[in-house]
Motif scaffolding. Structure first.
Motif, mmCIF file in Angstrom:
data_model
loop_
_atom_site.group_PDB
_atom_site.id
_atom_site.type_symbol
_atom_site.label_atom_id
_atom_site.label_comp_id
_atom_site.label_asym_id
_atom_site.label_seq_id
_atom_site.Cartn_x
_atom_site.Cartn_y
_atom_site.Cartn_z
ATOM 1 N N ARG A 61 -4.672 31.898 -71.560
ATOM 2 C CA ARG A 61 -6.721 31.561 -73.164
ATOM 3 C C ARG A 61 -7.473 30.405 -72.381
ATOM 4 N NH1 ARG A 61 -4.621 34.107 -78.507
ATOM 5 N NH2 ARG A 61 -4.290 36.202 -77.649
ATOM 6 N N ARG A 62 -6.435 28.884 -72.120
ATOM 7 C CA ARG A 62 -8.304 28.362 -72.270
ATOM 8 C C ARG A 62 -8.360 27.947 -70.671
ATOM 9 N NH1 ARG A 62 -4.412 24.113 -72.162
ATOM 10 N NH2 ARG A 62 -4.001 23.641 -74.552
ATOM 11 N N GLN A 63 -7.025 28.617 -69.454
ATOM 12 C CA GLN A 63 -7.471 28.607 -68.095
ATOM 13 C C GLN A 63 -8.434 29.484 -68.003
ATOM 14 O OE1 GLN A 63 -4.321 29.737 -66.115
ATOM 15 N NE2 GLN A 63 -3.075 27.636 -66.699
ATOM 16 N N GLU A 64 -8.637 30.762 -68.910
ATOM 17 C CA GLU A 64 -9.922 32.237 -68.436
ATOM 18 C C GLU A 64 -11.024 31.584 -69.587
ATOM 19 O OE1 GLU A 64 -7.749 34.478 -70.960
ATOM 20 O OE2 GLU A 64 -6.713 35.517 -69.379
ATOM 21 N N ARG A 65 -10.901 30.296 -70.386
ATOM 22 C CA ARG A 65 -11.977 29.270 -70.554
ATOM 23 C C ARG A 65 -13.360 29.204 -69.769
ATOM 24 N NH1 ARG A 65 -10.232 28.457 -75.191
ATOM 25 N NH2 ARG A 65 -9.336 26.497 -75.132
ATOM 26 N N GLU A 66 -12.052 28.016 -69.263
ATOM 27 C CA GLU A 66 -12.781 26.888 -68.714
ATOM 28 C C GLU A 66 -13.643 27.497 -66.919
ATOM 29 O OE1 GLU A 66 -9.017 24.862 -67.265
ATOM 30 O OE2 GLU A 66 -9.075 23.440 -69.233
ATOM 31 N N LYS A 67 -12.228 29.130 -66.727
ATOM 32 C CA LYS A 67 -13.702 30.335 -65.451
ATOM 33 C C LYS A 67 -14.798 30.599 -66.171
ATOM 34 C CE LYS A 67 -9.234 31.642 -63.470
ATOM 35 N NZ LYS A 67 -8.108 32.410 -63.326
ATOM 36 N N GLN A 68 -14.930 30.736 -67.505
ATOM 37 C CA GLN A 68 -16.267 31.763 -67.939
ATOM 38 C C GLN A 68 -16.814 30.359 -67.953
ATOM 39 O OE1 GLN A 68 -16.480 34.629 -68.583
ATOM 40 N NE2 GLN A 68 -18.634 33.885 -69.860
ATOM 41 N N ILE A 69 -16.733 29.363 -68.550
ATOM 42 C CA ILE A 69 -17.707 28.148 -68.734
ATOM 43 C C ILE A 69 -17.884 27.727 -66.693
ATOM 44 C CG2 ILE A 69 -18.002 25.934 -69.243
ATOM 45 C CD1 ILE A 69 -15.958 26.242 -72.061
#
Length: 180
Positions: A157-165
């Motif tokens: 989830r952290r990786q997905e959030r960072e990609k989204q940002i």
């Protein structure tokens, strides 16, 4: 396996095959985790590469009677002979290693520990594990599995959030550049 393939590459390939073996269809009814750590804050912490829990059924007694399967990945003879990663705390315990490694160390493998070896696209059992009397209670085993699987979920989830940002920042930068 080819000698030109590095040990980390062999470990990664075998690990992918273990995941596929444990849960080939990404089924939420298959309970498993990787890098399950026990006795974390002690001098004797251990980490099991992969762990699967298989209940008899979903009743209270079926859950209590379930079995734990532990898988330790060994990519080379040197890895096998290291002091790390011989953490067989499950009801059924397996090494997963290249066939040539197995052939060279098979006489050193405990009688109750099974072995899987990879072929082109899957694992096959060359030595079946025998049941071992587990010393840890089911509650501890399940909690450690849950904690490890939760760590994985949070990381994803952290990786997905960072990609989204990153995407949002790129889009904002692109809009600003187009406006100039």
């Amino acid at each position: 396996m080819s000698a030109s393939v590095s040990r980390p590459q062999i470990t990664a390939r075998i690990s992918d095959l273990v995941k596929k073996h444990i849960d080939p269809n990404n089924d939420p009814r298959i309970y498993w985790a990787k890098e399950v750590t026990f006795d974390y804050a002690s001098e004797h912490s251990i980490r099991v590469d992969f762990m699967r829990y298989k209940p008899v059924n979903n009743s209270v007694s079926g859950i209590e009677k379930g079995d734990f399967y532990c898988y330790e990945v060994k990519s080379s003879e040197e890895d096998f002979h290291s002091k790390n990663g011989h953490n067989f705390i499950g009801d059924f315990n397996y090494y997963v290693m290249p066939e040539d490694v197995y052939e060279n160390v098979k006489k050193l493998i405990p009688w109750d520990v099974g072995v899987y070896v990879p072929d082109d696209s899957s694992l096959h059992c060359v030595k079946k594990a025998r049941r071992k009397n587990r010393t840890r209670p089911i509650s501890v085993m399940l909690l450690m599995m849950w904690r490890s699987s939760r760590r994985e979920i949070v990381s994803i989830r952290r990786q997905e959030r960072e990609k989204q940002i990153d995407k949002e920042l790129d889009d904002a930068f692109e809009k600003e550049r187009d406006a100039i």
